[in-house]
Scaffold this motif. Sequence first.
Motif, PDB file in Angstrom:
ATOM      1  N   LEU A  28       0.826  -1.213   0.000  1.00 34.28           N
ATOM      2  CA  LEU A  28       0.000   0.000   0.000  1.00 34.28           C
ATOM      3  C   LEU A  28       0.857   1.258   0.000  1.00 34.28           C
ATOM      4  N   GLU A  47       1.046   4.186  -2.810  1.00 34.05           N
ATOM      5  CA  GLU A  47       0.840   5.623  -2.556  1.00 34.05           C
ATOM      6  C   GLU A  47       1.957   6.442  -3.189  1.00 34.05           C
ATOM      7  N   LEU A 106      -5.607   6.565  -7.019  1.00 44.47           N
ATOM      8  CA  LEU A 106      -5.321   5.360  -6.217  1.00 44.47           C
ATOM      9  C   LEU A 106      -6.602   4.773  -5.637  1.00 44.47           C
ATOM     10  N   THR A 107      -6.747   3.461  -5.767  1.00 42.39           N
ATOM     11  CA  THR A 107      -7.836   2.777  -5.061  1.00 42.39           C
ATOM     12  C   THR A 107      -7.202   1.736  -4.160  1.00 42.39           C
ATOM     13  N   ARG A 108      -7.538   1.818  -2.864  1.00 41.09           N
ATOM     14  CA  ARG A 108      -6.976   0.836  -1.928  1.00 41.09           C
ATOM     15  C   ARG A 108      -7.969  -0.292  -1.718  1.00 41.09           C
ATOM     16  N   ARG A 110      -8.208  -2.498   1.022  1.00 43.43           N
ATOM     17  CA  ARG A 110      -7.580  -2.756   2.318  1.00 43.43           C
ATOM     18  C   ARG A 110      -7.698  -4.210   2.763  1.00 43.43           C
ATOM     19  N   ALA A 128      -3.594  -2.562  -3.925  1.00 40.63           N
ATOM     20  CA  ALA A 128      -4.054  -1.255  -4.392  1.00 40.63           C
ATOM     21  C   ALA A 128      -3.918  -1.187  -5.906  1.00 40.63           C
TER      22      ALA A 128
END
Length: 430
Positions: free
Chosen positions: A58, A62, A72-74, A76, A81
Amino acid sequence: MERYLKQLPLELQGIILRAQEISGRLDYKAYLVGGFVRDLILGVPNFDVDIVVEGEGLKFAEELCKVLAGKLTRHRRFGTATVVTHDKLKIDLASARKETYSYPGALPVVSPGNIEDDLFRRDFTINAMAISISYADFGRFVDLFNGRDDLAHKRIRVLHDLSFMDDPTRILRAIRFEQRYGLKIEPHTYRLLTRALKCNALEKVDKQRIRDEVILALKEKEPIKYIRRINRLIGFSFINPGLKKLKRHSFLHLKAAEKEIAWFRNKFVRKRTLDAWLIYLMVILDKLNKREINLVCKRFAFRAGEAKRIICYKSIFKDIDKQLNKKNILPSRIYRLLEPLSYEVIILIKATTDKERVKKHIADFLNIYNGIRLYVTGEDLKNLGIEPSPYFKDILAKTLYAKIDYGLAGKEDELAFIRKFIKKNKRTLG
Ligand code: CTP
């Protein structure tokens, strides 16, 4: 492998160099992996970059997002990502991980690992290769399971005997890659695959994962090849017990649908979009009744808009086919019958009807009637002293039908028709 990387389009080379920079700055080892490496070796263009890092995926994502000024799409839950660049290139990032499965079809239990662990958790040797993009060993090829050799010999091979039991969607993936690249599932893998099928492995997987795999397959370039292979190997009872094996009749419909899809796409390039995969799915499900199709849509959690289209075909085919076959049917009647339907349903009716007249009417609808627009607007009606009301919509619809049937030439003709229409209506109303 540097030679291969240098052949990539410049925008991809740029992304890789940025990722290299970040791997140095964070002191993480970074690797290109999965389908991206497979396609690089095959020389197949692939703009979905897959990067695995020995470190925090992650954090890496970033940083990469910052330098690429992307989005950005995380994810979690999975510690992964996705970065999408301005040019719509997609970079998936993840931490190298180990996976263990507690039962067939379960979501894996994940723990941190190194690149070897990460490759070992993968489906097939051809998807389990990596290329280092770190400074220290840029271009080093990691091929622990001889994926490159399997690619050269056109083989699909699992990494271990429990692969299909761990993740039964791999059964469908194996067929997808086999058909896409003209490979062959090698004999031992084939035995494991049929053994998993005998244990009903596909029944044990989350239905939405199966749905996603089926959609991916139906979105391939030549979906009928895939459907044929699945039919021979598995059948479609994993979707519904009533389906079992598709017969010749279904394949004739699939072929006809393929032809109509090509016609539509060729004719309306970019103007109108078509979810062709839905059409193929409708043919596969056609043997089921409405209630069963409804159930499939619910169990596999198709989106509301998709389910609506899938069920619609079953509900309306007979009636539309009959209505459109009437002699001397007015163009506006054709319009009213077809306009509420999706393009997917219309194209499938055109493909499966055995009546030339119906085919012709559908072609006329798509080529002519569907493109007819009025010049008059609501504003013009207000200027004629008509208050906005349901009557308003009714007048516009009637004018459009008149235009379709009699070809009202311009705005003046339309207004003349509306004036006459209002006068006549006033008389009849009172
Ligand atoms: N993978 C896996 N088992 C799965 C799904 C994915 O091992 N059930 C691994 C494979 O190594 C695969 C990678 O994750 O290469 C990425 O998955 P995905 O994007 O689904 O596949 P691609 O190989 O990139 O295939 P495609 O070209 O269809 O995107």
